[in-house]
Design an enzyme around this catalytic site. Structure first.
Site, PDB file in Angstrom:
ATOM      1  N   LYS A   1       0.836  -1.212   0.000  1.00 54.84           N
ATOM      2  CA  LYS A   1       0.000   0.000   0.000  1.00 54.84           C
ATOM      3  C   LYS A   1       0.869   1.260   0.000  1.00 54.84           C
ATOM      4  O   LYS A   1       0.636   2.179  -0.786  1.00 54.84           O
ATOM      5  CB  LYS A   1      -0.883  -0.016   1.254  1.00 54.84           C
ATOM      6  CG  LYS A   1      -1.548   1.291   1.582  1.00 54.84           C
ATOM      7  CD  LYS A   1      -2.414   1.188   2.807  1.00 54.84           C
ATOM      8  CE  LYS A   1      -1.747   1.491   4.117  1.00 54.84           C
ATOM      9  NZ  LYS A   1      -1.365   2.901   4.318  1.00 54.84           N
ATOM     10  N   ASN A   2       1.875   1.299   0.868  1.00 55.92           N
ATOM     11  CA  ASN A   2       2.664   2.525   1.011  1.00 55.92           C
ATOM     12  C   ASN A   2       3.617   2.767  -0.158  1.00 55.92           C
ATOM     13  O   ASN A   2       4.163   3.854  -0.297  1.00 55.92           O
ATOM     14  CB  ASN A   2       3.436   2.521   2.329  1.00 55.92           C
ATOM     15  CG  ASN A   2       2.517   2.729   3.528  1.00 55.92           C
ATOM     16  OD1 ASN A   2       1.321   2.937   3.352  1.00 55.92           O
ATOM     17  ND2 ASN A   2       3.077   2.672   4.716  1.00 55.92           N
TER      18      ASN A   2
ATOM     19  N   ARG B   1      -5.057  10.273   5.080  1.00 54.45           N
ATOM     20  CA  ARG B   1      -4.097  11.388   5.118  1.00 54.45           C
ATOM     21  C   ARG B   1      -3.131  11.367   3.935  1.00 54.45           C
ATOM     22  O   ARG B   1      -2.645  12.404   3.501  1.00 54.45           O
ATOM     23  CB  ARG B   1      -3.296  11.334   6.408  1.00 54.45           C
ATOM     24  CG  ARG B   1      -4.061  11.753   7.627  1.00 54.45           C
ATOM     25  CD  ARG B   1      -3.155  11.719   8.808  1.00 54.45           C
ATOM     26  NE  ARG B   1      -1.853  12.305   8.489  1.00 54.45           N
ATOM     27  CZ  ARG B   1      -1.588  13.604   8.510  1.00 54.45           C
ATOM     28  NH1 ARG B   1      -2.530  14.457   8.836  1.00 54.45           N
ATOM     29  NH2 ARG B   1      -0.384  14.049   8.201  1.00 54.45           N
TER      30      ARG B   1
ATOM     31  N   CYS C   1      -5.362  12.847  13.424  1.00 48.03           N
ATOM     32  CA  CYS C   1      -5.969  11.544  13.244  1.00 48.03           C
ATOM     33  C   CYS C   1      -5.731  10.736  14.500  1.00 48.03           C
ATOM     34  O   CYS C   1      -5.042  11.190  15.416  1.00 48.03           O
ATOM     35  CB  CYS C   1      -5.437  10.834  12.009  1.00 48.03           C
ATOM     36  SG  CYS C   1      -3.811  10.178  12.241  1.00 48.03           S
TER      37      CYS C   1
ATOM     38  N   ARG D   1      -0.056  14.499  13.469  1.00 47.86           N
ATOM     39  CA  ARG D   1       0.417  14.305  12.100  1.00 47.86           C
ATOM     40  C   ARG D   1       0.293  15.544  11.213  1.00 47.86           C
ATOM     41  O   ARG D   1      -0.485  15.565  10.252  1.00 47.86           O
ATOM     42  CB  ARG D   1      -0.299  13.114  11.455  1.00 47.86           C
ATOM     43  CG  ARG D   1      -0.022  11.828  12.184  1.00 47.86           C
ATOM     44  CD  ARG D   1      -0.704  10.652  11.533  1.00 47.86           C
ATOM     45  NE  ARG D   1       0.080  10.048  10.492  1.00 47.86           N
ATOM     46  CZ  ARG D   1      -0.269   8.945   9.856  1.00 47.86           C
ATOM     47  NH1 ARG D   1      -1.387   8.350  10.145  1.00 47.86           N
ATOM     48  NH2 ARG D   1       0.488   8.433   8.921  1.00 47.86           N
TER      49      ARG D   1
ATOM     50  N   ASP E   1       4.704   0.763  12.111  1.00 48.10           N
ATOM     51  CA  ASP E   1       3.555   0.015  11.585  1.00 48.10           C
ATOM     52  C   ASP E   1       3.542  -1.451  12.029  1.00 48.10           C
ATOM     53  O   ASP E   1       2.594  -2.173  11.735  1.00 48.10           O
ATOM     54  CB  ASP E   1       3.519   0.093  10.043  1.00 48.10           C
ATOM     55  CG  ASP E   1       3.057   1.455   9.562  1.00 48.10           C
ATOM     56  OD1 ASP E   1       2.617   2.274  10.390  1.00 48.10           O
ATOM     57  OD2 ASP E   1       3.137   1.707   8.339  1.00 48.10           O
TER      58      ASP E   1
ATOM     59  N   VAL F   1       7.697   7.302  16.976  1.00 52.97           N
ATOM     60  CA  VAL F   1       7.328   7.999  15.740  1.00 52.97           C
ATOM     61  C   VAL F   1       6.025   8.790  15.902  1.00 52.97           C
ATOM     62  O   VAL F   1       5.949   9.955  15.521  1.00 52.97           O
ATOM     63  CB  VAL F   1       7.241   7.007  14.556  1.00 52.97           C
ATOM     64  CG1 VAL F   1       6.847   7.736  13.269  1.00 52.97           C
ATOM     65  CG2 VAL F   1       8.577   6.291  14.366  1.00 52.97           C
TER      66      VAL F   1
ATOM     67  N   ARG G   1      -8.535  -0.900   4.880  1.00 47.01           N
ATOM     68  CA  ARG G   1      -7.693   0.144   4.259  1.00 47.01           C
ATOM     69  C   ARG G   1      -6.336  -0.423   3.862  1.00 47.01           C
ATOM     70  O   ARG G   1      -5.715   0.065   2.926  1.00 47.01           O
ATOM     71  CB  ARG G   1      -7.465   1.295   5.249  1.00 47.01           C
ATOM     72  CG  ARG G   1      -8.698   2.147   5.501  1.00 47.01           C
ATOM     73  CD  ARG G   1      -8.337   3.334   6.356  1.00 47.01           C
ATOM     74  NE  ARG G   1      -7.107   3.927   5.861  1.00 47.01           N
ATOM     75  CZ  ARG G   1      -6.216   4.553   6.614  1.00 47.01           C
ATOM     76  NH1 ARG G   1      -6.416   4.688   7.897  1.00 47.01           N
ATOM     77  NH2 ARG G   1      -5.132   5.058   6.069  1.00 47.01           N
TER      78      ARG G   1
HETATM   79  C1  UD1 Z   1       4.030   7.035   6.532  1.00 51.88           C
HETATM   80  C2  UD1 Z   1       3.277   5.750   6.271  1.00 51.88           C
HETATM   81  C3  UD1 Z   1       2.728   5.181   7.572  1.00 51.88           C
HETATM   82  C4  UD1 Z   1       3.859   5.041   8.597  1.00 51.88           C
HETATM   83  C5  UD1 Z   1       4.652   6.335   8.735  1.00 51.88           C
HETATM   84  C6  UD1 Z   1       5.891   6.172   9.601  1.00 51.88           C
HETATM   85  C7  UD1 Z   1       2.454   6.012   4.020  1.00 51.88           C
HETATM   86  C8  UD1 Z   1       1.296   6.255   3.125  1.00 51.88           C
HETATM   87  N1  UD1 Z   1       2.203   6.039   5.331  1.00 51.88           N
HETATM   88  O1  UD1 Z   1       3.111   7.978   7.081  1.00 51.88           O
HETATM   89  O2  UD1 Z   1       2.146   3.911   7.307  1.00 51.88           O
HETATM   90  O3  UD1 Z   1       3.292   4.733   9.858  1.00 51.88           O
HETATM   91  O4  UD1 Z   1       5.096   6.788   7.443  1.00 51.88           O
HETATM   92  O5  UD1 Z   1       6.706   5.166   9.105  1.00 51.88           O
HETATM   93  O6  UD1 Z   1       3.559   5.798   3.562  1.00 51.88           O
HETATM   94  N2  UD1 Z   1       5.630  14.967  10.816  1.00 51.88           N
HETATM   95  C9  UD1 Z   1       5.634  16.324  11.098  1.00 51.88           C
HETATM   96  N3  UD1 Z   1       5.411  17.189  10.056  1.00 51.88           N
HETATM   97  C10 UD1 Z   1       5.213  16.756   8.769  1.00 51.88           C
HETATM   98  C11 UD1 Z   1       5.228  15.388   8.508  1.00 51.88           C
HETATM   99  C12 UD1 Z   1       5.444  14.499   9.552  1.00 51.88           C
HETATM  100  O7  UD1 Z   1       5.804  16.738  12.240  1.00 51.88           O
HETATM  101  O8  UD1 Z   1       5.015  17.607   7.873  1.00 51.88           O
HETATM  102  C13 UD1 Z   1       5.844  13.993  11.919  1.00 51.88           C
HETATM  103  C14 UD1 Z   1       4.638  13.098  12.158  1.00 51.88           C
HETATM  104  O9  UD1 Z   1       3.692  13.713  12.999  1.00 51.88           O
HETATM  105  C15 UD1 Z   1       5.273  11.878  12.776  1.00 51.88           C
HETATM  106  C16 UD1 Z   1       6.629  11.796  12.061  1.00 51.88           C
HETATM  107  O10 UD1 Z   1       6.860  13.088  11.517  1.00 51.88           O
HETATM  108  O11 UD1 Z   1       5.464  12.058  14.149  1.00 51.88           O
HETATM  109  C17 UD1 Z   1       6.713  10.762  10.962  1.00 51.88           C
HETATM  110  O12 UD1 Z   1       5.578  10.860  10.130  1.00 51.88           O
HETATM  111  P1  UD1 Z   1       5.634  10.550   8.556  1.00 51.88           P
HETATM  112  O13 UD1 Z   1       6.853   9.777   8.226  1.00 51.88           O
HETATM  113  O14 UD1 Z   1       5.373  11.809   7.823  1.00 51.88           O
HETATM  114  O15 UD1 Z   1       4.368   9.609   8.382  1.00 51.88           O
HETATM  115  P2  UD1 Z   1       3.493   9.528   7.092  1.00 51.88           P
HETATM  116  O16 UD1 Z   1       4.341   9.840   5.919  1.00 51.88           O
HETATM  117  O17 UD1 Z   1       2.208  10.270   7.286  1.00 51.88           O
END
Ligand code: UD1
Length: 419
Positions: free
Chosen positions: A22-23, A93, A117, A122, A306, A328, A398
């Site tokens: 999926k990712n 998201r 969420c 996030r 995950d 995380v 999902r």
């Molecule tokens: C992706 C994965 C999700 C996985 C996560 C962490 C997909 C579609 N989803 O989610 O399954 O659990 O990586 O491996 O690939 N953050 C900020 N600001 C930002 C972006 C992120 O503060 O603009 C923080 C988030 O709140 C979190 C951390 O960074 O604490 C990591 O999040 P991120 O790697 O961005 O997760 P996703 O990309 O949403």
């Protein structure tokens, strides 16, 4: 609302094939916006999140067809709307992933601002700040992000924190930017590398994906391509834990073991016997001698967040105590309350869950709260005494393709109850 009914106690045995990730698939679907030529996907998983991304692309004017070989063909040549509506974004998201491609190719994007969420706040500030550095004008209006750029210009971007979709979004924006972009402190997840391979197969010039620094030389346009979605390491890991906690013996084919070392190492420490061959992993485990293993989540190559909920269940059935630390996301222990209702002995303090192993679990009605939390409740149900009914399973749909079918095939007693 549909539910899953599980009668625990069956050891899992046999072989299943892993689905596409999926990712990996979601950013590649968003990247179809970057070209007016056709893209063909093999091994796209049948999941609600993929359907949501189809709906977003479709609402913008993309044409999506399925050919007789079960490959999806996508054309975004007639895109007329550059907007991802709130009704769709609020359910996923990762919808934010269309931002970079839209601005790079069409100079404009209007994306509903994803809210908080269940697993944490996030935010998307890394995505927006980096896009602004590439020259986009970003405005927040009525709950929507509006980004405009006549032409993105390559530059150096140091991400303040590691973000998977943040890295992917900006990689997609930078491939059509003028000049060179250097991204630092990027996510090194295998899915980031997969996206770079996919974009390079369209004619992009990306180096360094999988390391801390990604260098992108902008090109004028990208072509169509055919691409097979790599295997889902989280799905594979989930089934391996399912086999371990039931004292089973299973083989998962169509996997890439090297990208699962962080998961496999912990399984070995918990006492599992693991055999790896070119594209499959076999696991067997004695249910009565599961060893506790401390888990601390981190960006790749660290232990994946995950897989945290699933390993919490494994530890809950171990012969001893362990600490599971979530680094995380700030609120990713919601499965713990439900697991304790099934007889687990877990105490959460801040980002730590202190897990004391118990000998058995009891079936119970439980509520899924997010995707991986739902997986952990199903796993607990597989080894609990009696019946477990997991409610709100739209979360599981999902991210897990035909989960009850695959688990039944391995010998589990699991059925989907209609709403
Ligand atoms: C992706 C994965 C999700 C996985 C996560 C962490 C997909 C579609 N989803 O989610 O399954 O659990 O990586 O491996 O690939 N953050 C900020 N600001 C930002 C972006 C992120 O503060 O603009 C923080 C988030 O709140 C979190 C951390 O960074 O604490 C990591 O999040 P991120 O790697 O961005 O997760 P996703 O990309 O949403």
């Amino acid at each position: 609302m549909e539910k899953l009914r599980i009668v625990g106690g069956n050891k899992l045995s046999g072989s299943i094939s892993c689905s596409g990730a999926k990712n990996a698939a979601l950013p590649m679907l968003a990247a179809t916006i970057l070209t007016d030529q056709q893209i063909t996907f093999k091994n796209l998983p049948y999941l609600q999140d993929i359907t949501t991304m189809f709906e977003i692309l479709g609402s913008m004017g993309a044409e999506i067809t399925l050919n007789e070989g079960m490959n999806f063909i996508i054309s975004t040549s007639k895109l007329h709307d550059f907007e991802a509506r709130y009704e769709l974004v609020k359910t996923m998201r990762a919808s934010i992933l269309v931002l970079g491609s839209l601005v790079a190719r069409h100079g404009f994007a209007r994306i509903a601002l994803p809210g908080g969420c269940a697993i944490g706040t996030r935010p998307v500030d890394f995505h927006l700040d980096a896009l602004a550095k590439l020259g986009a004008k970003i405005e927040l209006k009525n709950g929507y992000i509006e980004a405009t750029a006549r032409k993105l210009i390559g530059c150096e971007i140091n991400f303040p924190g590691v973000s998977v979709t943040g890295t992917e979004n900006i990689m997609m924006a930078a491939v059509l930017a003028e000049g060179q972009t250097i991204l630092r402190n990027v996510a090194k997840e295998p899915e980031v590398e997969d996206l770079a391979n996919f974009l390079n197969s369209m004619g992009a010039k990306i180096r360094g994906a999988g390391s801390d620094e990604i260098i992108i030389d902008g090109v004028d346009n990208l072509s169509g391509t055919k691409f097979s979605i790599p295997a889902d390491r989280i799905e594979a890991g989930t089934y391996l834990v399912a086999a371990a906690i039931t004292g089973g013996d299973i083989t998962i084919s169509n996997v890439q073991a090297p990208r699962m070392n962080n998961i496999l190492d912990k399984l070995k420490l918990s006492g599992a016997s693991i055999n790896i061959s070119s594209n499959s992993i076999q696991l067997s485990m004695n249910r009565d001698s599961i060893l506790p293993v401390d888990i601390s989540t981190a960006p790749f190559p660290g232990f994946p967040t995950d897989m945290q909920a699933q390993f919490t269940v494994l530890n809950a059935l171990s012969k001893g105590s362990s600490v599971v630390t979530e680094n995380v996301f700030e609120n990713r222990f919601m499965h713990v309350q439900e697991l304790n209702r099934m007889g687990c002995d877990i105490t959460v303090k801040g980002s730590n869950a202190f897990v004391k192993g118990v000998n058995s679990l009891n079936g119970a009605p439980v509520m899924a709260t997010d995707l991986r939390a739902s997986a952990s409740l199903i796993l607990a149900g597989l080894c609990a005494d009696g019946e477990t009914v997991v409610d709100r399973i739209y979360h599981i749909d999902r991210g897990y393709e035909r989960i009850e079918e695959k688990l039944s095939y391995l010998g589990a007693d699991i059925t989907r109850l209609p709403s």
